[in-house]
Scaffold this active site. Structure first.
Site, PDB file in Angstrom:
ATOM      1  N   SER A   1       0.801  -1.225   0.000  1.00 51.61           N
ATOM      2  CA  SER A   1       0.000   0.000   0.000  1.00 51.61           C
ATOM      3  C   SER A   1       0.836   1.280   0.000  1.00 51.61           C
ATOM      4  O   SER A   1       0.317   2.352  -0.301  1.00 51.61           O
ATOM      5  CB  SER A   1      -0.943   0.018   1.200  1.00 51.61           C
ATOM      6  OG  SER A   1      -0.230   0.167   2.413  1.00 51.61           O
TER       7      SER A   1
ATOM      8  N   LYS B   1       1.016   4.510   6.965  1.00 52.13           N
ATOM      9  CA  LYS B   1       0.508   5.330   5.865  1.00 52.13           C
ATOM     10  C   LYS B   1       1.154   6.715   5.960  1.00 52.13           C
ATOM     11  O   LYS B   1       1.856   7.040   6.909  1.00 52.13           O
ATOM     12  CB  LYS B   1      -1.021   5.489   5.944  1.00 52.13           C
ATOM     13  CG  LYS B   1      -1.819   4.199   6.038  1.00 52.13           C
ATOM     14  CD  LYS B   1      -1.863   3.425   4.740  1.00 52.13           C
ATOM     15  CE  LYS B   1      -2.692   2.158   4.891  1.00 52.13           C
ATOM     16  NZ  LYS B   1      -2.650   1.309   3.683  1.00 52.13           N
TER      17      LYS B   1
END
Length: 278
Positions: free
Chosen positions: A42, A119
């Site tokens: 991701s 993230k």
């Protein structure tokens, strides 16, 4: 008798040494640096599956999420950070707290599952976020984007989960060249970083998100292959992340394994030793 007593003393001393080592490691991991192995794609191409890094836990101070979770399913061990430090949870505050900066790559505790996620911090409390045709808008203004060629990797199973990458030029057979478009995104404040795109999809166009006080908005750099704050918690996403759920900032990759295990040294990537995370 003396020999038997000596053996018993030696055994006791060995146990003491192991206990002390575990305590020291636990204190080090809780207060200073937590190891983290990248399990998914991701955050490509900033972080690759198999990157091993240490998370700086001093950057944002300490909360209940700073306590380590110990999960070893093979041995039936599942100790959550909340089991140890849950008494600190609930005020959305931190001890010696420091505010994160936009653009930081952050490890945080998922607000529902308790799993550790990594993230990029995109938006701060009080700001609005929206995706329009794949372009990030903050407070109604599009961020600066520059085309930067492509990111290319070999199609095939990756990491211990044997995940196969999604490709813009897909479908691609195993061993083929998997390509994604790459752009440089510059956030308000001047932080620039690479992002990848696979193709048009639902997450390229969203409603307007307003970040609540004491919360943050995170996104993966691999924009079309990231479950992040764009997906509400009710839909098994991340949603807004409370301040107290931040664990630390990822600063530098120590080494990176392209194989199924970080211990397979013959699969280590030679160009990622001590690489800074930007």
């Amino acid at each position: 008798m003396a020999t038997e007593a000596k053996k018993q003393n030696g055994f006791v001393e060995t146990i003491k040494t192991i206990v002390y080592a575990l305590l020291i490691a636990g204190v080090f991991r809780t207060l200073f640096f937590q190891p983290f192995w990248i399990p998914s794609g991701s955050m490509k191409d900033t972080l690759l599956i198999g990157d091993f890094l240490f998370v700086n836990k001093m950057t944002y101070g300490y909360s209940y999420a700073s306590c380590p979770s110990i999960r070893m399913p093979r041995f039936g061990i599942d100790i959550d950070a909340e089991d140890i430090c849950g008494f600190l949870k609930g005020d959305n505050d931190r001890i010696w707290g420091g505010e994160p900066d936009r653009g930081d790559v952050v490890v945080f505790r998922h607000p529902v599952t308790g799993l550790d996620y990594i993230k990029r911090l995109i938006a701060l409390p009080g700001e609005t976020v929206q995706m329009k045709a794949g372009v990030l808008h903050i407070d109604g203004k599009p961020v600066k984007l520059e085309d930067d060629g492509v990111f290319e990797e070999v199609a095939g199973p990756q990491g211990p989960q044997r995940l196969s990458p999604r490709c813009e030029n897909g479908p691609v057979g195993i061993g083929g060249s998997c390509v994604k478009s790459r752009q440089i995104e510059t956030l308000p404040g001047g932080v620039s970083h690479g992002i990848l795109n696979i193709g048009p999809q639902r997450s390229d166009n969203t409603g307007v998100f307003t970040v609540p006080a004491g919360h943050y908005f995170f996104m993966g750099d691999n924009r079309d292959n990231s479950v992040d704050s764009r997906v509400p918690r009710a839909a098994r996403g991340v949603g807004f992340v409370p301040y107290e759920n931040l664990i630390g900032r990822a600063d530098r990759i120590m080494f990176s394994s392209a194989g199924r295990s970080m211990f397979f040294f013959w699969t280590w990537r030679g160009d990622r030793f001590f690489k800074a995370v930007n």
